[in-house]
Motif scaffolding. Structure first.
Motif, mmCIF file in Angstrom:
data_model
loop_
_atom_site.group_PDB
_atom_site.id
_atom_site.type_symbol
_atom_site.label_atom_id
_atom_site.label_comp_id
_atom_site.label_asym_id
_atom_site.label_seq_id
_atom_site.Cartn_x
_atom_site.Cartn_y
_atom_site.Cartn_z
ATOM 1 N N ASP A 1 -2.481 -21.761 11.541
ATOM 2 C CA ASP A 1 -2.976 -22.710 10.548
ATOM 3 C C ASP A 1 -4.479 -22.935 10.721
ATOM 4 O OD1 ASP A 1 -0.438 -23.005 9.536
ATOM 5 O OD2 ASP A 1 -0.015 -24.874 10.598
ATOM 6 N N PHE A 2 -4.899 -23.178 11.945
ATOM 7 C CA PHE A 2 -6.315 -23.418 12.239
ATOM 8 C C PHE A 2 -7.158 -22.212 11.829
ATOM 9 C CE2 PHE A 2 -10.003 -23.115 15.009
ATOM 10 C CZ PHE A 2 -10.547 -24.394 14.952
ATOM 11 N N THR A 3 -6.685 -21.037 12.202
ATOM 12 C CA THR A 3 -7.460 -19.827 11.948
ATOM 13 C C THR A 3 -7.596 -19.540 10.466
ATOM 14 O OG1 THR A 3 -6.622 -18.930 14.043
ATOM 15 C CG2 THR A 3 -7.677 -17.383 12.542
ATOM 16 N N VAL A 4 -6.529 -19.744 9.704
ATOM 17 C CA VAL A 4 -6.592 -19.448 8.283
ATOM 18 C C VAL A 4 -7.482 -20.464 7.549
ATOM 19 C CG1 VAL A 4 -4.616 -20.765 7.372
ATOM 20 C CG2 VAL A 4 -5.165 -18.532 6.406
ATOM 21 N N GLY B 1 -2.795 -26.727 1.340
ATOM 22 C CA GLY B 1 -1.641 -25.825 1.323
ATOM 23 C C GLY B 1 -0.817 -25.956 2.590
ATOM 24 N N ILE B 2 -1.483 -26.127 3.736
ATOM 25 C CA ILE B 2 -0.774 -26.316 4.999
ATOM 26 C C ILE B 2 0.034 -27.606 4.959
ATOM 27 C CG2 ILE B 2 -1.108 -26.811 7.462
ATOM 28 C CD1 ILE B 2 -3.483 -24.847 7.344
ATOM 29 N N THR C 1 1.441 -19.556 5.154
ATOM 30 C CA THR C 1 1.272 -19.440 6.601
ATOM 31 C C THR C 1 2.091 -20.491 7.335
ATOM 32 O OG1 THR C 1 -0.956 -18.519 6.378
ATOM 33 C CG2 THR C 1 -0.400 -19.512 8.495
ATOM 34 N N ASN C 2 2.092 -21.718 6.816
ATOM 35 C CA ASN C 2 2.827 -22.799 7.473
ATOM 36 C C ASN C 2 4.306 -22.772 7.126
ATOM 37 O OD1 ASN C 2 3.880 -25.816 7.473
ATOM 38 N ND2 ASN C 2 2.207 -25.687 8.938
ATOM 39 N N LYS D 1 9.225 -22.157 13.426
ATOM 40 C CA LYS D 1 9.036 -22.964 14.626
ATOM 41 C C LYS D 1 8.579 -24.379 14.282
ATOM 42 C CE LYS D 1 8.184 -19.403 18.083
ATOM 43 N NZ LYS D 1 7.255 -18.905 19.126
ATOM 44 N N VAL D 2 7.923 -24.535 13.125
ATOM 45 C CA VAL D 2 7.487 -25.877 12.734
ATOM 46 C C VAL D 2 8.707 -26.757 12.486
ATOM 47 C CG1 VAL D 2 6.185 -27.227 11.053
ATOM 48 C CG2 VAL D 2 5.360 -24.962 11.740
#
Length: 205
Positions: free
Chosen positions: A22-25, A43-44, A116-117, A122-123
């Motif tokens: 998430d951070f990277t995108v 979006g996240i 992505t999220n 795992k979330v």
């Protein structure tokens, strides 16, 4: 004072701020523009709403009970993150020594953040395992779980737009050709490694 709520907020803040896909995108999109970075952050948050709904509906428990479903979602999520990383690196394939121009527009940054999220099972499992620990014994589980989930979403809506704004704030320096190439290479490699790790994990765990 609700000490459990304060403790949960601290734990959740650490989890949200932890570097990952998430951070990277978000950084990847913020390098394009502040608007793209913030849109990706939204979006996240949308992806987290999906996970919240799954947990509240009890569907996330199925991911634990049906390993094949969990692995399928993990592979899909890993493939998408890997795709973003490879695409970022592929955009750097120009001849050495040529100035690296920053793209003028991001392609569907909201969708990138959401997918992505949302495709990271795992979330949901983190929600499922963490939230019950902060529901006081004897209190109604649903209202408390919703409150805890909203805290996570709120922290996300603060942290990731802040990251996007900081990247944009440093835009003059970050958009220098060498800095752009270094940062895009770094984010591309990070996404590629994260995606590859998600793809391989089902086969090594």
């Amino acid at each position: 004072m609700d000490r459990q709520l304060i403790a949960f907020t601290g734990v959740a803040a650490g989890m949200v701020a932890m570097p990952g896909a998430d951070f990277t995108v978000v950084v990847r999109n913020a390098l394009v523009s502040r608007r793209a970075g913030v849109a990706c952050a939204l979006g996240i948050a949308g992806g987290l709403l999906v996970h919240t709904t799954l947990v509240v509906a009890g569907v996330a428990a199925v991911l634990v009970a049906v390993p094949a479903l969990f692995r399928t979602l993990q592979l899909l999520g890993g493939a998408y993150v890997l795709y973003l990383g490879v695409r970022t690196l592929w955009a750097l394939r120009g001849a050495a020594g040529e100035p690296e121009a920053l793209p003028t527009a991001a392609t569907h940054p909201v969708r990138q953040g959401f997918v992505t999220n949302a495709l990271n099972p795992k979330v949901s499992l983190t929600f499922l395992s963490l939230l019950p620990q902060f529901v006081p014994a004897g209190s109604p589980a649903l209202p408390r779980t919703l409150l805890l989930a909203l805290i996570v979403i709120g922290l996300t809506l603060v942290w990731f737009p802040t990251v996007a704004l900081l990247v944009d704030r440093l835009g003059t320096w970050l958009r220098r050709p060498r800095a752009v190439r270094a940062l895009r290479t770094g984010t591309g490699l990070a996404l590629t490694v994260l995606g590859g790790a998600l793809l391989l994990e089902p086969f090594v765990s």
